[in-house]
Write a protein that holds these residues in place. Structure first.
Motif: not given
Length: 215
Positions: A117, A16, A113, A10, A19-20, A76, A83, A80
């Motif tokens: 990724y 991300t 997650h 991350d 976003h987090h 979150f 991302v 996704l």
């Protein structure tokens, strides 16, 4: 001896961090708690098991910690699809493998997650960690130690991250660390936290693979 590249995910390989921060902001608001997004961003890279207390206090962790983590995950999840890998992520991993590095992804993210990724970066055969693998996340060194074990890390290694929390975890694991600015932390603070070199982008790091500090 094999050189090992321990890669944070991350903010280092996938974009991300912001976003987090937004997901955490919304999670706290579900319980009428307002934590400024700048403060949340400063904590990204720290595991969720530590973040709540760090930004809102031990009393909030005691009263709402698990509820907040569940709310963060719910907030979150819809993001996704937004991302994307950071430019050069696949090229970096591919180049490291071609140069006979042992490569492992040391993430404190949820397993689902992390698996997503890995597909985005298109490195299906690279081992990885998740929050399921340890009791204490970054800045504890546990994830790095587990990651090294995944590749039989008996040689020299370096950690690549994007946050001061990666720096602290690497130092506690006894390893050198280099950082990217892609997570939103400044060069000066990353160097002060222990990064020997700070890169603006992954392709510049890739060009220096054979010159990275190893321990």
């Amino acid at each position: 001896m094999t050189n090992t590249l321990v890669l944070d995910v991350d903010g280092t390989l996938v974009d991300t961090n912001f976003h987090h921060a937004v997901a955490w902001f919304r999670a706290f608001r579900r319980f009428d708690i307002t934590v400024p997004t700048w403060r949340l961003h400063r904590a990204i890279g720290m595991g969720g098991d530590k973040l709540v207390a760090a930004v809102a206090g031990e009393h909030v962790e005691r009263e709402r910690g698990d509820d907040l983590r569940a709310a963060w995950e719910a907030e979150f999840e819809p993001m996704l699809d937004e991302v994307r890998p950071l430019e050069g992520a696949h090229r970096l991993v591919s180049a490291a493998l071609e140069q006979d590095f042992a490569v492992v992804l040391a993430s404190s993210g949820k397993r689902g997650h992390v698996d997503r990724y890995v597909k985005l970066i298109d490195v299906p055969d690279v081992p990885s960690t998740s929050s399921d693998d340890v009791e204490a996340s970054k800045p504890a060194p546990d994830l790095i130690e587990v990651a090294l074990g995944r590749v039989g890390g008996d040689g020299r290694a370096v950690v690549v991250g994007d946050s001061v929390w990666d720096c602290e975890a690497a130092q506690r694991a006894g390893l050198p660390v280099v950082c990217l600015r892609t997570g939103g932390f400044g060069e000066a603070e990353l160097r002060e936290a222990g990064a020997s070199t700070v890169y603006e982008e992954l392709d510049r790091l890739r060009a220096d693979l054979t010159d990275l500090p190893m321990a």
